[in-house]
Design a protein around this motif. Structure first.
Motif, short mmCIF file in Angstrom:
data_model
loop_
_atom_site.label_atom_id
_atom_site.label_comp_id
_atom_site.label_asym_id
_atom_site.label_seq_id
_atom_site.Cartn_x
_atom_site.Cartn_y
_atom_site.Cartn_z
N LEU A 50 0.87 -1.18 0.00
CA LEU A 50 0.00 0.00 0.00
C LEU A 50 0.91 1.23 0.00
O LEU A 50 1.65 1.45 0.95
CB LEU A 50 -0.90 -0.01 1.24
CG LEU A 50 -1.84 -1.22 1.34
CD1 LEU A 50 -2.45 -1.31 2.72
CD2 LEU A 50 -2.93 -1.14 0.28
N MET A 51 0.84 2.00 -1.07
CA MET A 51 1.79 3.11 -1.24
C MET A 51 1.49 4.29 -0.33
O MET A 51 2.34 5.14 -0.09
CB MET A 51 1.82 3.58 -2.70
CG MET A 51 2.26 2.52 -3.70
SD MET A 51 3.89 1.85 -3.34
CE MET A 51 4.95 3.16 -3.97
N GLN A 52 0.25 4.35 0.18
CA GLN A 52 -0.13 5.47 1.05
C GLN A 52 0.08 5.13 2.53
O GLN A 52 -0.30 5.91 3.40
CB GLN A 52 -1.60 5.87 0.82
CG GLN A 52 -1.97 6.14 -0.63
CD GLN A 52 -1.33 7.40 -1.18
OE1 GLN A 52 -0.64 8.13 -0.48
NE2 GLN A 52 -1.52 7.64 -2.46
N LYS A 53 0.61 3.95 2.80
CA LYS A 53 0.79 3.51 4.19
C LYS A 53 2.28 3.33 4.49
O LYS A 53 3.05 3.00 3.60
CB LYS A 53 0.06 2.18 4.42
CG LYS A 53 -1.44 2.27 4.21
CD LYS A 53 -2.11 2.92 5.39
CE LYS A 53 -3.61 3.04 5.20
NZ LYS A 53 -4.23 3.85 6.22
N PHE B 150 -1.11 -4.80 8.21
CA PHE B 150 -2.36 -4.98 7.43
C PHE B 150 -3.04 -6.35 7.62
O PHE B 150 -4.23 -6.39 7.96
CB PHE B 150 -2.07 -4.69 5.95
CG PHE B 150 -3.26 -4.83 5.05
CD1 PHE B 150 -4.19 -3.81 4.94
CD2 PHE B 150 -3.45 -5.99 4.31
CE1 PHE B 150 -5.29 -3.95 4.11
CE2 PHE B 150 -4.55 -6.13 3.49
CZ PHE B 150 -5.47 -5.11 3.38
N GLU C 81 -4.49 -6.59 11.09
CA GLU C 81 -5.62 -5.68 11.26
C GLU C 81 -6.89 -6.28 10.69
O GLU C 81 -7.94 -6.28 11.34
CB GLU C 81 -5.34 -4.37 10.52
CG GLU C 81 -4.98 -3.21 11.42
CD GLU C 81 -4.62 -2.00 10.60
OE1 GLU C 81 -5.34 -1.72 9.61
OE2 GLU C 81 -3.60 -1.36 10.93
N ILE C 82 -6.79 -6.79 9.46
CA ILE C 82 -8.02 -7.33 8.85
C ILE C 82 -8.47 -8.61 9.55
O ILE C 82 -9.63 -8.97 9.49
CB ILE C 82 -7.88 -7.54 7.33
CG1 ILE C 82 -6.73 -8.48 7.01
CG2 ILE C 82 -7.73 -6.24 6.59
CD1 ILE C 82 -6.63 -8.81 5.55
N GLN D 223 -13.48 -4.72 3.66
CA GLN D 223 -12.13 -4.31 4.06
C GLN D 223 -11.30 -3.88 2.85
O GLN D 223 -10.52 -2.94 2.92
CB GLN D 223 -11.42 -5.45 4.80
CG GLN D 223 -11.95 -5.66 6.22
CD GLN D 223 -11.44 -6.94 6.85
OE1 GLN D 223 -11.23 -7.94 6.18
NE2 GLN D 223 -11.25 -6.91 8.16
N LYS E 126 -9.93 -0.33 3.25
CA LYS E 126 -8.53 -0.31 3.64
C LYS E 126 -7.57 -0.35 2.46
O LYS E 126 -6.37 -0.14 2.62
CB LYS E 126 -8.23 -1.48 4.59
CG LYS E 126 -8.84 -1.28 5.97
CD LYS E 126 -8.56 -2.47 6.88
CE LYS E 126 -9.13 -2.25 8.25
NZ LYS E 126 -8.30 -1.36 9.08
N VAL E 127 -8.09 -0.68 1.27
CA VAL E 127 -7.21 -0.70 0.10
C VAL E 127 -7.65 0.36 -0.91
O VAL E 127 -6.94 1.33 -1.16
CB VAL E 127 -7.17 -2.10 -0.55
CG1 VAL E 127 -6.29 -2.08 -1.80
CG2 VAL E 127 -6.65 -3.14 0.43
N THR F 108 -8.31 4.15 0.63
CA THR F 108 -7.10 4.77 1.19
C THR F 108 -6.06 5.02 0.11
O THR F 108 -5.39 6.04 0.10
CB THR F 108 -6.47 3.91 2.30
OG1 THR F 108 -6.42 2.57 1.86
CG2 THR F 108 -7.24 3.98 3.59
N GLU F 109 -5.93 4.06 -0.82
CA GLU F 109 -4.91 4.24 -1.86
C GLU F 109 -5.30 5.33 -2.85
O GLU F 109 -4.43 5.97 -3.44
CB GLU F 109 -4.70 2.91 -2.61
CG GLU F 109 -3.89 1.90 -1.84
CD GLU F 109 -2.46 2.34 -1.57
OE1 GLU F 109 -1.70 2.51 -2.52
OE2 GLU F 109 -2.11 2.54 -0.38
#
Lengths: 246, 229
Positions: free
Chosen positions: A91-94, A102, A105-106, B141, B145-146, B149-150
């Motif tokens: 995930l590029m924003q994380k 991740f 979390e899920i 999710q 979450k993917v 957010t991305e």
């Protein structure tokens, strides 16, 4: 890519290489293990538990019921199988630590457990100083190490590796392979690795299957297959996989 | 010098009207954008997730939703505005003024927003969706979450485009008594032939658009971590 007549038996703690030319159907095969791909017919067992069973014309005599894991059962299975990809798929924003967290979390793991596991894994993949960095700030090898740490977050018994080093230079490739080897030794994780490079298989795998045009043509202990290549394709891969790739 | 003293006198004379009109334009546009996003985000997510090879492929639903959005987007706003007058009257009790304008603006914006959201979400690499599935994520999710957010920086850029688009719509609504800077320009600039007022409203609109565009870009760049060094 359709595969036919494939039968593999992978033992716990194996590092099992699946090698073949591009387009041979290797990726399809590894994706059957966590059911990202659904086979047309056949049976898949993990730890003795059937996760998929559907009999076509090849299994006429079998009377067992058809089975296909779905919903929560399928997600639970997948949470116990780590996976890394050719393109790291981070995930590029994380941040690095958010990426590793991740899968936990899920799965709904408690916060303190996530924090503990993430810092432990950061040590294992030797990226403790990158905890707050973003993937765009990392090299290709570092990114792949993050994705390995992520795949190990739920402490899976199986780690699927789909061409994990194809985008990396040879030095970085060796670092990644050594890391996979260490994980296999320390965490007793069974590794299934797809590749088109024989050097990778030679370096860490104890067993190998060779795929050629939709079929598994050779399989067994690494020494046995590579020392006595019975099939032309195995010889070709042995004599110069880098050359044949062009 | 005479130009500036004229301009000063003009601004002084119309100060109240200009301020109220600018405020009305912002009010109409921002409220419409807000409601349109509340409705358009789920719609966009729905279209994306029912697409072939996505997380919940469903061809008939995907095609149907896509059609509806296209139909909504193909009706020219000025026509929608008039056609929706009974609906507006039903919901707001009047068809005149800024609050009444929000109804057709929102309805026109929903399909636009759905498309913008769809655009942003399909930019997310399919490999990330596959990663989420491989890790055992639920569709829900994966969406939150993917996908969301991305694509957040892209969604923010989309919001500024939507707002600017709606400012244009609000000017059209002004033509039928909707209030705002468009209304002012039509009444004074056009009906009364006061070109100077027209010019001032145009400058104000340019300023508003510029601020929103720059603000949107700044926020999007700030939160986008794809090019951090």
């Amino acid at each position: 890519m359709a595969l036919e007549d494939v039968s593999l038996h992978i033992e716990p703690e194996d590092i099992y290489g699946i090698i073949g030319m591009s387009g041979a159907g290797k990726s399809t095969l590894i994706r059957c293990i966590n059911l990202l791909e659904k086979p047309v017919a056949g049976e898949i067992l993990i730890d003795g538990n059937c996760i998929f069973r559907k009999f076509g014309k090849f299994f006429e005599n079998n009377n067992e019921p058809e089975l296909m894991l779905q919903g929560a059962e399928l997600r639970n299975l997948r949470r116990q199988i780590g996976m890394i990809f050719q393109s790291h798929n981070l995930l590029m924003q994380k941040t690095v630590s958010q990426n590793i967290a991740f899968p936990m979390e899920i799965a709904g793991a408690p916060k303190h457990e996530i924090d503990k596991r993430v810092s432990e894994l950061l040590e294992v993949v030797n990226l403790a100083d990158k905890v707050a960095n973003y993937p765009s700030q990392l090299s290709g090898g570092q990114r792949q190490r993050v994705s390995i740490a992520r795949a190990m977050a739920n402490m899976p018994k199986i780690l699927l590796c789909d061409e994990p080093t194809s985008a990396l230079d040879s030095l970085t490739t060796n670092q990644i392979l050594d890391l996979l080897w260490d994980l296999n030794q320390d965490y007793k994780v069974t590794i299934v690795m797809i590749t088109h490079e024989i050097e990778l298989v030679k370096r860490i795998c104890n067993k190998v299957a060779v795929i050629d045009r939709t079929r598994v043509v050779d399989q067994g202990e690494i020494g046995q297959v590579l020392l006595n290549p019975s099939m032309e394709i195995t010889k070709q891969l042995l004599s110069g996989s880098r050359g044949t790739r062009g | 010098m005479e130009f500036f003293s004229n301009l000063f006198n003009l601004l002084n004379e119309f100060k109240g009207l200009l301020l109220v009109s600018t405020w009305q334009t912002l009010y109409i546009t921002l409220i419409s954008t807000l409601i349109a996003y509340l409705l358009g985000i789920p719609l966009g997510i729905w279209v994306v997730s029912t697409a072939p090879n996505s997380i919940a492929p469903n061809r008939p639903v995907h095609e149907f939703m896509s059609r509806i959005i296209n139909i909504g987007r193909s009706i020219p706003f000025i026509i929608l505005l008039v056609a929706l007058l009974p609906v507006t009257r039903m919901l707001v009790g009047t068809t005149i003024g800024p609050t009444a304008t929000i109804v057709p603006m929102t309805i026109a914006a929903v399909p636009f927003v759905a498309r913008m959201i769809e655009q942003s979400l399909v930019e997310v690499d399919n490999g990330l969706i596959e990663m989420g599935q491989a890790m055992g994520a639920t569709s829900f999710q994966i969406i939150f979450k993917v996908l969301l957010t991305e694509s957040l920086p892209s969604i923010i850029r989309g919001i500024s485009i939507t707002i600017i688009n709606l400012i244009g719509y609000s000017a059209m609504a002004g033509a039928v008594g909707g209030g705002g800077l468009g209304d002012l320009a039509i009444r004074y600039g056009y009906h009364r032939r006061q070109t100077d007022i027209m010019m001032v409203t145009i400058v104000l609109l340019i300023l508003v658009v510029e601020v929103i565009q720059m603000g949107g870009n700044a926020i999007a760049s700030k939160i986008d971590k794809r090019n951090v060094h």
